[in-house]
Design an enzyme around this catalytic site. Sequence first.
Site, PDB file in Angstrom:
ATOM      1  N   SER A 117       0.822  -1.171  -0.011  1.00 20.55           N
ATOM      2  CA  SER A 117       0.050   0.126   0.075  1.00 20.55           C
ATOM      3  C   SER A 117       0.808   1.297   0.017  1.00 20.55           C
ATOM      4  CB  SER A 117      -0.921   0.104   1.152  1.00 20.55           C
ATOM      5  OG  SER A 117      -1.740  -0.939   1.044  1.00 20.55           O
TER       6      SER A 117
ATOM      7  N   LYS B 128       0.037   3.734  -2.589  1.00 24.05           N
ATOM      8  CA  LYS B 128      -1.054   4.749  -2.658  1.00 24.05           C
ATOM      9  C   LYS B 128      -0.709   6.146  -2.551  1.00 24.05           C
ATOM     10  CE  LYS B 128      -4.674   1.522  -0.552  1.00 24.05           C
ATOM     11  NZ  LYS B 128      -3.941   0.148  -0.659  1.00 24.05           N
TER      12      LYS B 128
ATOM     13  N   SER C 227      -6.617   3.482   3.620  1.00 18.86           N
ATOM     14  CA  SER C 227      -5.968   2.793   2.822  1.00 18.86           C
ATOM     15  C   SER C 227      -6.820   1.963   1.744  1.00 18.86           C
ATOM     16  CB  SER C 227      -5.050   1.763   3.582  1.00 18.86           C
ATOM     17  OG  SER C 227      -3.914   1.320   2.642  1.00 18.86           O
TER      18      SER C 227
ATOM     19  N   LYS D  52       2.414   6.611   5.234  1.00 16.63           N
ATOM     20  CA  LYS D  52       1.742   5.655   4.927  1.00 16.63           C
ATOM     21  C   LYS D  52       2.369   4.405   5.227  1.00 16.63           C
ATOM     22  CE  LYS D  52      -1.819   4.069   2.567  1.00 16.63           C
ATOM     23  NZ  LYS D  52      -1.847   2.814   3.345  1.00 16.63           N
TER      24      LYS D  52
END
Length: 389
Positions: free
Chosen positions: A64, A67, A127, A230
């Site tokens: 992730s 992202k 997320s 993140k």
Amino acid sequence: MNFFSGRAKLAATATLMLISTSTLATTIIPNQPTVAAKSFILVDHTTGQVLAESNAHDLLAPASLTKLMTSFIIGRELKNGNISQTDMVTISENAWAKNFPDSSKMFIEVGKEISVADLNRGIVIQSGNDACVAMAEYIAGTEDGFASIMNNVAAEIGMTNSYFENSHGLDSTQHKTTAYDMSILARAIIHETPEEYALYKEKSFTFNKIKQYNRNTLLWDKSMNVDGMKTGHTSQAGYSLVSSATKDDMRLIAVVMGAKSARSRASESKKILNYGFRFFETVNPYKAGHEFASQKVWYGKTDEVKLGITTDTPLTIRRGQSKNLKASFELSKELEAPISKGQTVGTVFIQLDGKDIAKYPLVTLNEVEQGSWFKRTTDYVKQSISNLF
């Protein structure tokens, strides 16, 4: 020796003054910490200087962390006015939450209209893989088209070892990046899209009566000022975290990829952030417009021109070493009127322990018009005599 062929030291009044009141002895920097992860890097956001790293250029699955790129593109589109926070996005079957049963999601449903603002928070805070697909389709028409944009942006900002196949980061054959490239992306988000970056410090987001918490647990750590960024996790990638924190005038970015647990990625990130803040500092010895010296000008209405710089001079140095910074400059040629303001006439060098650590263009801070015929003739004679010696 011709004065202009070598480096001209600044006058005593122009020598860099201390920018710290610290009287501590030289800080001894220990070896960088050992980090329990496949790869990591610690970077000063302002200067881009790497303070510690291991395997930072190894290709790894980003999970992730992907992202971050999706968010960066959304932030750019908002900043450029191509989309707005209030735009309503119709959710397609591709973006349906049911397509992501065992991964993070925002819980969006087919046919619903959801604002860009909500989808954006669903990506950054929750997320949501489903939200990523919805925004990818809204911006590029298809997720494949969005992946192409992702790769173009990566190349533009210098992520030379990254390749994106999707907008969310679920494992895919060629979908890879490096810790170093992630640090480049993090710097770009913070610098270029500050309004987008502001979302990363939000600790929770509620959508459709479902409250989800930001997985970056360092946001709750009161011992340091972490305000992003993140997390990422898949079975292939392991546990990863890009984090950013500030202390005084310094912002650091840490990237940890491939840790063995969520707890480990947080503790290892905190370890290297603390290392950076403990042993390094970001200083700005000269600000844009600073005057270094006045220099002789031939054939002008006036005999001197002011010399300086037009940019700030941020540096990352060992903590406590600012008192040892010095500066010098060298001219590229003798100065002859007419001279325009802002004309590059040489180079400023900043040194630490006798070594050049940075250089900047030396420019004129004012213009000098050409003098009269008599002044030019007189200067010609003086210059000819001067050059003889």
